[in-house]
Design an enzyme around this catalytic site. Structure first.
Site, short mmCIF file in Angstrom:
data_model
loop_
_atom_site.label_atom_id
_atom_site.label_comp_id
_atom_site.label_asym_id
_atom_site.label_seq_id
_atom_site.Cartn_x
_atom_site.Cartn_y
_atom_site.Cartn_z
N SER A 21 0.82 -1.21 0.00
CA SER A 21 0.00 0.00 0.00
C SER A 21 0.85 1.26 0.00
O SER A 21 0.36 2.34 -0.32
CB SER A 21 -0.95 0.01 1.19
N HIS A 75 1.07 5.57 5.34
CA HIS A 75 0.32 6.01 4.16
C HIS A 75 0.54 7.49 3.88
O HIS A 75 0.67 7.89 2.72
CB HIS A 75 -1.17 5.74 4.37
#
Length: 270
Positions: free
Chosen positions: A138, A191
């Site tokens: 991710s 992230h």
């Protein structure tokens, strides 16, 4: 005799999925293969793949710098790997098709892995004084979403939400917040670091790390990579086209950036 009930139709067309997978370029195939292989290695009990390759702040040293490149390929379980693969594959495929296989290799195994990792380590260890290890592709998903958001902002600066106009470059930030709320054990900090690097890449601040096309063309010609490697994408798209075939139409501009599937950087520490 009762007639057997008909099976419900599948939510997707297997033939189209198979056709899409067969068209994947070389580097994208290798990334998918590496993620699957590392997931399969998690079944053995001789050594822990996650502990070996995770981005753990306290484990980073001269002898473990490989962690700056291994953590995107390693996942904590099938669901983690599957969701990340669904999200990552079309994004990497699009990047490789636009920039070429050699450029994708140089960037994803270089600054697009090490820069988010370095930023995460700096904040996690030296500012927050924590040791939360992370793994997962991710990091590339949110990085590429950040890059695409900058591209979209240049052509469509805002999208409307009721009476409000929201800058399109903020879309990865909203996605990051939603993923952090809906999915447990995700690294919000990881992230955000990926999105920031994606913004910098989209704005052109990291172009100094992109290999010069002149050198890449020389390597491709010297080694005849286009002729030797199946599904190889030349850096010179205008000359060779994708897979060495001159394009008959520009279909890449019609593809949208998938936002419905997002991966997660799995937290391993407390």
């Amino acid at each position: 005799m009762a007639t057997p009930a008909a099976l419900p139709p599948l939510p997707f067309n297997p033939a189209r999925v198979r056709s899409y997978l067969l068209r994947l370029p070389l580097f994208t195939r290798l990334v998918v293969l590496a993620i699957v292989v590392f997931w399969l290695l998690e079944f053995q009990t001789v050594w822990s793949v996650v502990q070996w390759g995770s981005l753990a702040p306290d484990e980073i040293g001269l002898g473990s710098m490989y962690r700056l490149n291994t953590y995107p390929f390693i996942h904590n379980g099938f669901f983690h790997a599957f969701v990340n693969l669904v999200a990552l594959t079309p994004l990497v495929e699009r990047f490789e098709a636009e920039h070429g296989t050699l450029t994708a290799v140089a960037l994803f195994l270089g600054p697009l892995s090490t820069f988010p990792a370095g930023l995460y380590l700096l904040i996690e260890k030296f500012l927050l004084h924590r040791n939360t290890a992370v793994v997962g592709a991710s990091v590339w998903v949110f990085l590429l979403l950040g890059t695409e958001a900058i591209k979209t902002f240049k052509s469509h600066p805002y999208f409307s939400l009721g009476n409000y106009k929201i800058p399109t470059w903020t879309s990865p930030l909203f996605a990051c917040i939603v993923v952090s709320i809906l999915m447990s054990n995700t690294s919000f900090l990881g992230h955000m670091c990926a999105i920031l690097v994606g913004y910098l890449f989209g704005l052109g601040y990291l172009k100094v790390f992109v290999p010069p096309e002149k050198i890449l063309r020389w390597i491709e010609g010297k080694l005849n990579l286009l002729g030797r490697l199946p599904h190889y994408v030349s850096v010179d798209q205008k000359t060779y086209g994708r897979y060495g075939v001159l394009p008959t139409s520009n279909t890449m501009g019609e593809r949208g950036t998938p936002l419905s599937y997002l991966g997660s950087s799995q937290r391993l520490g407390p």
